[in-house]
Design a protein around this motif. Structure first.
Motif, PDB file in Angstrom:
ATOM      1  N   ASP A   1     -50.063 -12.888  30.082  1.00 28.86           N
ATOM      2  CA  ASP A   1     -49.901 -11.537  30.785  1.00 28.86           C
ATOM      3  C   ASP A   1     -50.583 -11.461  32.389  1.00 28.86           C
ATOM      4  O   ASP A   1     -50.888 -10.368  32.533  1.00 28.86           O
ATOM      5  CB  ASP A   1     -50.369 -10.505  29.811  1.00 28.86           C
ATOM      6  N   VAL A   2     -50.387 -12.544  32.983  1.00 34.22           N
ATOM      7  CA  VAL A   2     -50.876 -12.491  34.474  1.00 34.22           C
ATOM      8  C   VAL A   2     -49.903 -11.724  35.247  1.00 34.22           C
ATOM      9  O   VAL A   2     -49.282 -12.285  36.028  1.00 34.22           O
ATOM     10  CB  VAL A   2     -51.310 -13.459  35.032  1.00 34.22           C
ATOM     11  N   GLN A   3     -49.643 -10.368  35.122  1.00 33.21           N
ATOM     12  CA  GLN A   3     -48.663  -9.691  35.670  1.00 33.21           C
ATOM     13  C   GLN A   3     -48.763  -8.669  36.454  1.00 33.21           C
ATOM     14  O   GLN A   3     -50.036  -8.353  36.467  1.00 33.21           O
ATOM     15  CB  GLN A   3     -47.481  -9.162  34.354  1.00 33.21           C
ATOM     16  N   GLN A   4     -47.932  -8.134  37.324  1.00 32.93           N
ATOM     17  CA  GLN A   4     -48.193  -7.250  38.404  1.00 32.93           C
ATOM     18  C   GLN A   4     -48.450  -5.796  37.943  1.00 32.93           C
ATOM     19  O   GLN A   4     -49.260  -5.217  38.582  1.00 32.93           O
ATOM     20  CB  GLN A   4     -47.105  -7.421  39.248  1.00 32.93           C
ATOM     21  N   ALA A   5     -48.205  -5.724  36.692  1.00 26.97           N
ATOM     22  CA  ALA A   5     -48.814  -4.272  36.268  1.00 26.97           C
ATOM     23  C   ALA A   5     -50.304  -4.141  36.359  1.00 26.97           C
ATOM     24  O   ALA A   5     -50.773  -2.708  36.703  1.00 26.97           O
ATOM     25  CB  ALA A   5     -48.458  -4.131  34.819  1.00 26.97           C
ATOM     26  N   PHE A   6     -50.850  -5.029  36.034  1.00 34.89           N
ATOM     27  CA  PHE A   6     -52.387  -5.008  36.223  1.00 34.89           C
ATOM     28  C   PHE A   6     -52.784  -4.510  37.709  1.00 34.89           C
ATOM     29  O   PHE A   6     -53.607  -3.661  37.865  1.00 34.89           O
ATOM     30  CB  PHE A   6     -53.134  -6.155  35.610  1.00 34.89           C
ATOM     31  N   ASP A   7     -52.261  -5.141  38.530  1.00 34.40           N
ATOM     32  CA  ASP A   7     -52.446  -4.854  39.865  1.00 34.40           C
ATOM     33  C   ASP A   7     -52.046  -3.427  40.346  1.00 34.40           C
ATOM     34  O   ASP A   7     -52.720  -2.491  40.914  1.00 34.40           O
ATOM     35  CB  ASP A   7     -51.950  -5.682  40.714  1.00 34.40           C
TER      36      ASP A   7
ATOM     37  N   PRO B   1     -63.211  -9.496  39.347  1.00 33.92           N
ATOM     38  CA  PRO B   1     -62.253  -9.452  40.312  1.00 33.92           C
ATOM     39  C   PRO B   1     -61.647 -10.862  40.826  1.00 33.92           C
ATOM     40  O   PRO B   1     -60.415 -10.944  41.246  1.00 33.92           O
ATOM     41  CB  PRO B   1     -62.823  -8.765  41.702  1.00 33.92           C
ATOM     42  N   GLU B   2     -62.457 -11.977  40.705  1.00 31.43           N
ATOM     43  CA  GLU B   2     -62.058 -13.424  41.019  1.00 31.43           C
ATOM     44  C   GLU B   2     -61.315 -14.058  39.790  1.00 31.43           C
ATOM     45  O   GLU B   2     -60.948 -15.322  39.928  1.00 31.43           O
ATOM     46  CB  GLU B   2     -63.253 -14.316  41.183  1.00 31.43           C
ATOM     47  N   ALA B   3     -61.021 -13.424  38.685  1.00 31.45           N
ATOM     48  CA  ALA B   3     -60.203 -14.143  37.384  1.00 31.45           C
ATOM     49  C   ALA B   3     -58.882 -14.787  37.930  1.00 31.45           C
ATOM     50  O   ALA B   3     -58.541 -15.872  37.601  1.00 31.45           O
ATOM     51  CB  ALA B   3     -60.292 -12.932  36.408  1.00 31.45           C
ATOM     52  N   PRO B   4     -58.237 -13.916  38.793  1.00 29.70           N
ATOM     53  CA  PRO B   4     -57.027 -14.635  39.031  1.00 29.70           C
ATOM     54  C   PRO B   4     -57.093 -15.847  39.909  1.00 29.70           C
ATOM     55  O   PRO B   4     -56.291 -17.144  39.609  1.00 29.70           O
ATOM     56  CB  PRO B   4     -56.145 -13.496  39.905  1.00 29.70           C
TER      57      PRO B   4
ATOM     58  N   ILE C   1     -60.603 -22.240  23.215  1.00 31.31           N
ATOM     59  CA  ILE C   1     -61.337 -22.103  24.217  1.00 31.31           C
ATOM     60  C   ILE C   1     -61.095 -21.082  25.402  1.00 31.31           C
ATOM     61  O   ILE C   1     -60.054 -20.992  25.917  1.00 31.31           O
ATOM     62  CB  ILE C   1     -61.451 -23.352  25.193  1.00 31.31           C
ATOM     63  N   LEU C   2     -61.792 -19.998  25.020  1.00 30.89           N
ATOM     64  CA  LEU C   2     -61.757 -18.776  25.874  1.00 30.89           C
ATOM     65  C   LEU C   2     -62.237 -19.141  27.078  1.00 30.89           C
ATOM     66  O   LEU C   2     -63.676 -19.201  27.171  1.00 30.89           O
ATOM     67  CB  LEU C   2     -62.007 -17.426  25.228  1.00 30.89           C
ATOM     68  N   VAL C   3     -61.886 -18.834  28.520  1.00 28.67           N
ATOM     69  CA  VAL C   3     -62.444 -19.053  29.784  1.00 28.67           C
ATOM     70  C   VAL C   3     -62.949 -17.654  29.972  1.00 28.67           C
ATOM     71  O   VAL C   3     -62.038 -16.839  30.475  1.00 28.67           O
ATOM     72  CB  VAL C   3     -61.723 -19.791  30.686  1.00 28.67           C
ATOM     73  N   ALA C   4     -64.295 -17.512  30.052  1.00 33.58           N
ATOM     74  CA  ALA C   4     -64.836 -15.986  30.329  1.00 33.58           C
ATOM     75  C   ALA C   4     -64.281 -15.421  31.738  1.00 33.58           C
ATOM     76  O   ALA C   4     -64.157 -14.203  31.859  1.00 33.58           O
ATOM     77  CB  ALA C   4     -66.267 -16.242  30.129  1.00 33.58           C
ATOM     78  N   ASP C   5     -64.572 -16.264  32.819  1.00 32.44           N
ATOM     79  CA  ASP C   5     -64.468 -15.939  34.435  1.00 32.44           C
ATOM     80  C   ASP C   5     -62.961 -16.092  34.528  1.00 32.44           C
ATOM     81  O   ASP C   5     -62.570 -15.845  35.651  1.00 32.44           O
ATOM     82  CB  ASP C   5     -65.225 -16.600  35.121  1.00 32.44           C
ATOM     83  N   ALA C   6     -62.092 -16.217  33.664  1.00 33.44           N
ATOM     84  CA  ALA C   6     -60.578 -16.272  33.848  1.00 33.44           C
ATOM     85  C   ALA C   6     -59.757 -15.151  32.951  1.00 33.44           C
ATOM     86  O   ALA C   6     -58.682 -15.466  32.704  1.00 33.44           O
ATOM     87  CB  ALA C   6     -60.072 -17.766  33.766  1.00 33.44           C
ATOM     88  N   THR C   7     -60.326 -14.327  32.703  1.00 29.98           N
ATOM     89  CA  THR C   7     -60.022 -13.201  32.118  1.00 29.98           C
ATOM     90  C   THR C   7     -60.586 -11.780  32.368  1.00 29.98           C
ATOM     91  O   THR C   7     -61.729 -12.012  33.200  1.00 29.98           O
ATOM     92  CB  THR C   7     -59.864 -13.246  30.388  1.00 29.98           C
ATOM     93  N   TRP C   8     -60.108 -10.558  32.336  1.00 29.26           N
ATOM     94  CA  TRP C   8     -60.656  -9.449  32.711  1.00 29.26           C
ATOM     95  C   TRP C   8     -59.912  -8.248  31.936  1.00 29.26           C
ATOM     96  O   TRP C   8     -58.968  -8.389  31.096  1.00 29.26           O
ATOM     97  CB  TRP C   8     -60.208  -9.115  34.149  1.00 29.26           C
ATOM     98  N   THR C   9     -60.562  -7.111  32.045  1.00 27.45           N
ATOM     99  CA  THR C   9     -60.089  -5.708  31.424  1.00 27.45           C
ATOM    100  C   THR C   9     -60.462  -4.637  32.227  1.00 27.45           C
ATOM    101  O   THR C   9     -60.930  -4.788  33.656  1.00 27.45           O
ATOM    102  CB  THR C   9     -60.739  -5.677  30.119  1.00 27.45           C
TER     103      THR C   9
END
Length: 195
Positions: free
Chosen positions: A14-20, A32-35, A139-147
């Motif tokens: 779900d790396v979609q523009q809705a979050f932006d 903020p650096e997750a993308p 494997i969940l990548v902590a700095d490559a996800t956000w909320t």
């Protein structure tokens, strides 16, 4: 446990523009650096010729930012799929529900899933929990996800960073292993070494 290229896929959720759009509307997020970390992982997986699978969320509510006719449904440019990389569309939080993700992964002989995307406590967490329950080495990548900040049922506002940290704490060791993007990229470079 070893990270073996032949068994490993990157799952981009779900790396979609809705979050932006949500952020521009005032929603406060963490990481903020997750993308950028997701873009780094995409580059590393592509360079290693390891599978990448993209997940998109399509909300059936016409008023949702994630509705297929809404501008927010579109993928961010830095996470756009390359030719040959499948895009699976889901309508609920888990990427395993209503898609052929599990069948596809098993058919490709993939047992290790590197999971990134948004949001940590919703679709990423739900997909990660199911991956663990289905027997995948998640494997969940902590700095490559956000909320985002979120109010609880009592009205108290919880900071995005706290929500993110609690999701990681809930998942790590029970449903997945949590690492940083650089750890995964280094392991890809020396495929077969312990991660």
């Amino acid at each position: 446990m070893r990270l073996i290229l032949e068994n490993t896929a990157l799952i981009v959720i779900d790396v979609q523009q809705a979050f932006d759009e949500m952020e521009r509307a005032g929603a406060k997020r963490n990481n903020p650096e997750a993308p950028a970390r997701i873009a780094d992982l995409l580059a590393a997986f592509r360079a290693a010729r390891a599978p990448v699978i993209h997940i998109r969320h399509a909300n059936t509510d016409p008023g949702s930012r994630f509705h297929p006719q809404a501008t927010g449904y579109a993928v961010r440019e830095d996470a756009r799929e390359h030719p040959g990389e499948p895009v699976l569309v889901k309508h609920v939080n888990s990427a395993f529900i209503g898609t052929d993700l599990d069948t596809r992964l098993k058919g490709m002989g993939l047992s290790t899933l590197v999971i990134v995307g948004a949001t940590t406590n919703h679709c990423v967490e739900t997909t990660t929990r199911m991956a663990g329950n289905l027997g995948y080495d998640a494997i969940l990548v902590a700095d490559a996800t956000w909320t985002f900040d979120r109010a609880g049922p009592d009205g108290r506002l919880h900071a995005a960073e706290d929500i993110h940290a609690m999701s990681l704490a809930n998942l790590d060791g029970e449903f997945c292993r949590v690492f940083q993007a650089r750890d995964v990229i280094e392991a890809l470079a020396r495929s077969g070494d312990a991660l």
